[in-house]
Design an enzyme around this catalytic site. Sequence first.
Site, PDB file in Angstrom:
ATOM      1  N   GLU A 109       5.581   6.639   1.093  1.00 37.41           N
ATOM      2  CA  GLU A 109       6.060   5.358   1.605  1.00 37.41           C
ATOM      3  C   GLU A 109       5.404   4.234   0.823  1.00 37.41           C
ATOM      4  OE1 GLU A 109       6.586   6.782   6.265  1.00 37.41           O
ATOM      5  OE2 GLU A 109       4.940   5.449   5.706  1.00 37.41           O
TER       6      GLU A 109
ATOM      7  N   TYR B 108      -2.456  16.363  11.585  1.00 35.11           N
ATOM      8  CA  TYR B 108      -1.759  15.134  11.975  1.00 35.11           C
ATOM      9  C   TYR B 108      -0.473  14.968  11.166  1.00 35.11           C
ATOM     10  CZ  TYR B 108      -0.560  10.205  12.082  1.00 35.11           C
ATOM     11  OH  TYR B 108       0.118   9.028  12.168  1.00 35.11           O
ATOM     12  N   LYS B 109      -0.520  15.297   9.903  1.00 34.86           N
ATOM     13  CA  LYS B 109       0.652  15.139   9.058  1.00 34.86           C
ATOM     14  C   LYS B 109       1.630  16.315   9.212  1.00 34.86           C
ATOM     15  CE  LYS B 109      -1.696  12.224   5.611  1.00 34.86           C
ATOM     16  NZ  LYS B 109      -0.835  11.024   5.543  1.00 34.86           N
TER      17      LYS B 109
ATOM     18  N   ASN C 201       1.514   5.150   1.503  1.00 36.65           N
ATOM     19  CA  ASN C 201       1.145   6.165   2.474  1.00 36.65           C
ATOM     20  C   ASN C 201       1.938   7.415   2.105  1.00 36.65           C
ATOM     21  OD1 ASN C 201      -0.151   7.300   4.622  1.00 36.65           O
ATOM     22  ND2 ASN C 201       1.184   6.394   6.175  1.00 36.65           N
TER      23      ASN C 201
ATOM     24  N   ARG D 107       0.865  -1.168   0.000  1.00 39.07           N
ATOM     25  CA  ARG D 107       0.000   0.000   0.000  1.00 39.07           C
ATOM     26  C   ARG D 107       0.909   1.228   0.000  1.00 39.07           C
ATOM     27  NH1 ARG D 107      -0.674   2.631   5.152  1.00 39.07           N
ATOM     28  NH2 ARG D 107      -2.596   3.567   4.420  1.00 39.07           N
TER      29      ARG D 107
END
Lengths: 358, 316, 193
Positions: A270, A321-322, A230, A228
Amino acid sequence: MSLVFKPEETFRGDYSYRNSDAAILRFPFPFPEDRYMYSVNIEPHVRSGPTDAFCRPFDIDEHYIAECRDRALTLELDPGRCQVLPHMMAAQWDTLELLMENLAADYPEQFSLTKEGDVFGSRWTWINRPLGIEQHFIFGDPDTLPCEPFEYITRQAQGDFAICDQREDNLYLDAGMITSQADWSLAFNVGMNFMEWHGPVPLAHQAGVFERALKYLLMLRLGQPVRRLNWTMSINPRLDTSPESYPEWGPDRASVTVENAGGKVHLRVELQTLWRLPRSNAILFPIRCFLISIEELARVPKWGKRLYRVLSSLPPELAEYKGLTRYLPATLAWLAPLDDGAQLATGIGPDITELAPL
Amino acid sequence: MIGDTLELIVVAVDDIASSLRHVRLAAADGGPLPPAAAGANIQLRLQGAARTWRNAYSLISPPGRRDAYEIIVRRVPESRGGSAFVHEVLKPGDRLVASWPSNLFAPQRTARHHLMIAGGIGITPFLSYVADFAHSGASHALHVCCRESETGTFAPWLQACGELHHYWDADGHRLDIPALLARQPAGTHLYVCGPAALNDEVIQAAANAGWPASHVHCEHFGAALSGGTPFTAFLSRSGIEVEVGESESLLEAIERVGAAAPCLCRGGACGVCVTRVLEGEPEHRDHYLGAAEREGGELIMPCVSRARSTRLVLDL
Amino acid sequence: MMQSQIVSRPRYRDLAAEDTAGAHLLIVEGDTLAAGQMAALATAFAVVAERLQTWLVSAPATALAPGRVRRLHTVEEARTALEHIEDGFGIADRLYLQGTEPFMWSLATAAGRAGLSPTQIRMQHAGSLKRRVWCTHCHQTTENVTTNIATCAGCARALLVRDHFSRRLGAFMGVMVDAEVPGEVPQREEVFR
């Protein structure tokens, strides 16, 4: 793909890291649509994908030598970035075997592995030409390597690696080599279960994303790895954006202007893969980090426009959050002129085979 | 190390007791097999004259062996199933298709002591456990319940075993389960594999004594992943009817007839393949649908789920 | 502040004896005892009273407790005693802890080293909400934190005390609050009294 390494580039100090045209075109751009929201976006990790970065089990690119050097620097300053709990020895050997076998098979000019047998106790020889290493050792005997097997092999690979022990219908983060993380601390999180470790992520828990992901991962099968993507953003091409070194890189977030955003603001993607390990039954979680400045990214017109649309519609909780809140306005102002409003094809591929010359 | 099926060749068969057959399998192409962990099993596709069985067997070869897999198959009395096939038909040189190893019964790596209780052929996963513990130096004890005549049958695989006890059905030789479970130190993990009655008795005794459930493990054998009873699916939009075989998933059957079916994870988690059910009753095996959606019966994940009814009509 | 959206934050519940065949050890932080609490514990543990030992840590000399009672002065003393318990713990034993979070987690991690599984340990919070805070930058811990922003005992940075909790460290995460713009520190408030 032939590999021409750029051994002198840096991820700190003068930040001389840059992407070649080929590296830009193979970038794993993470947004198939104009809006982003969490999902269990897991698919089989097969030898194909929308760009070349997806196509091998463990990807190596032009930044390999420089990244390995940056990892060594980080470990010298803080050896705690590599942690392995004592019950993870079998998983350490599993990781070493998986990486050595795949790197030697996919990059025969760079790596070779010679075995006198497959089982513990066999003599193996590992050659890593880019880093100038030739190592004779006994598979299964940690005393025949310069350090423990997990640290040994992950010092020679791009990206971070975590290993999760499976027990009590849960996954425990019981080992890691984490030097290029998006702001989470291995020293704090080591030993946590899957839910605890993802504790701080907003919105996704309520949506049940982690329950589903955990159930799925508990059933992950040997030989059928999954992947996946991110993403987050970083100021400067800095691999070590750990909380440990936040006092060093935190001020960079306040240095972004509309004028300098193109070169300073980087999309950080990622490519996460997940592998059932054969002897330990643990799960290996490689987190391969790709960095690209938005200036480089925008040389693929579809990506520049789409990034603008995704960032301008991002829920504020996610931006917070990021860690984007402080420099998001300048980034959007830099990207805005690129978006002509044209409809963009679904999917993450660049939809071009060559970049326009600079 | 990516793949899902293996082509194997039978290297040797050997009757180690009247109803026990030892089978040695190697890769048909002569190459190395995927390594496997203690407690792993493989699913063999046994192709009989009239039908195919898919049976799971514990690997008894030492963990990590890549030159051959070994299994031991007990002939189930009055069975005309896979075990009879292995005992009567299988011979050296035969080729078999097998799954990659999977593991639903791995040893707990955090244990300070491993306590194993085996009943009959349930000893097979512990043969690989013992080899693993002998290499890692982990503290362990194996308690085997079997026929008196079979106490030596597995000796070749138990030479490295630490503490080993045999029990059989005669006065003074039976295993006192509550007494054994009462004196175990913290950090012990208990594993049981045997007939259902033994498994139940051990699990109940452990619960009665106050063992945390997290420290009690029982082998759940041969959990089906996507196969099952055959049924018919009718794809209403494309007007195609497809028979879903016992050894393929609904999704595989849909793909086989060339209908478009979006999918991603193929494991019942991502939700991409969710499909509307217009008629028939689904048998849900996914991790995605919530309880209400399952009860509603209007959605199905074809990558893992099947049908309770003989026919499903799908909005595809 | 006992409840949080962050799922790494432990949730505590009232202690109740589990009637297992093993030994039962209850450790209470004495100076957090409220009126009537010991009577409630005596009721909750009546079913295992014969197999119960209670350790009172820093309790008033007059405090009563169910089971065989042992008095200890400090949490360090209790921790050492746990690690040297005679014959070790059995798989059916249970450990029950009551007190502040730093107290309970000091003992839970010591019990883990002695072999006890987390599934054999029960906790009930009592007393102050004070926190142990682990500094992500210098990895030192700061004890008895009652404010949302704390000064790190190791590196003196101003740390924002987050809800993210590590059971292995028995501590909350602290992250430098003004790293991006030095001096930009929010108002300190006493939120973990």
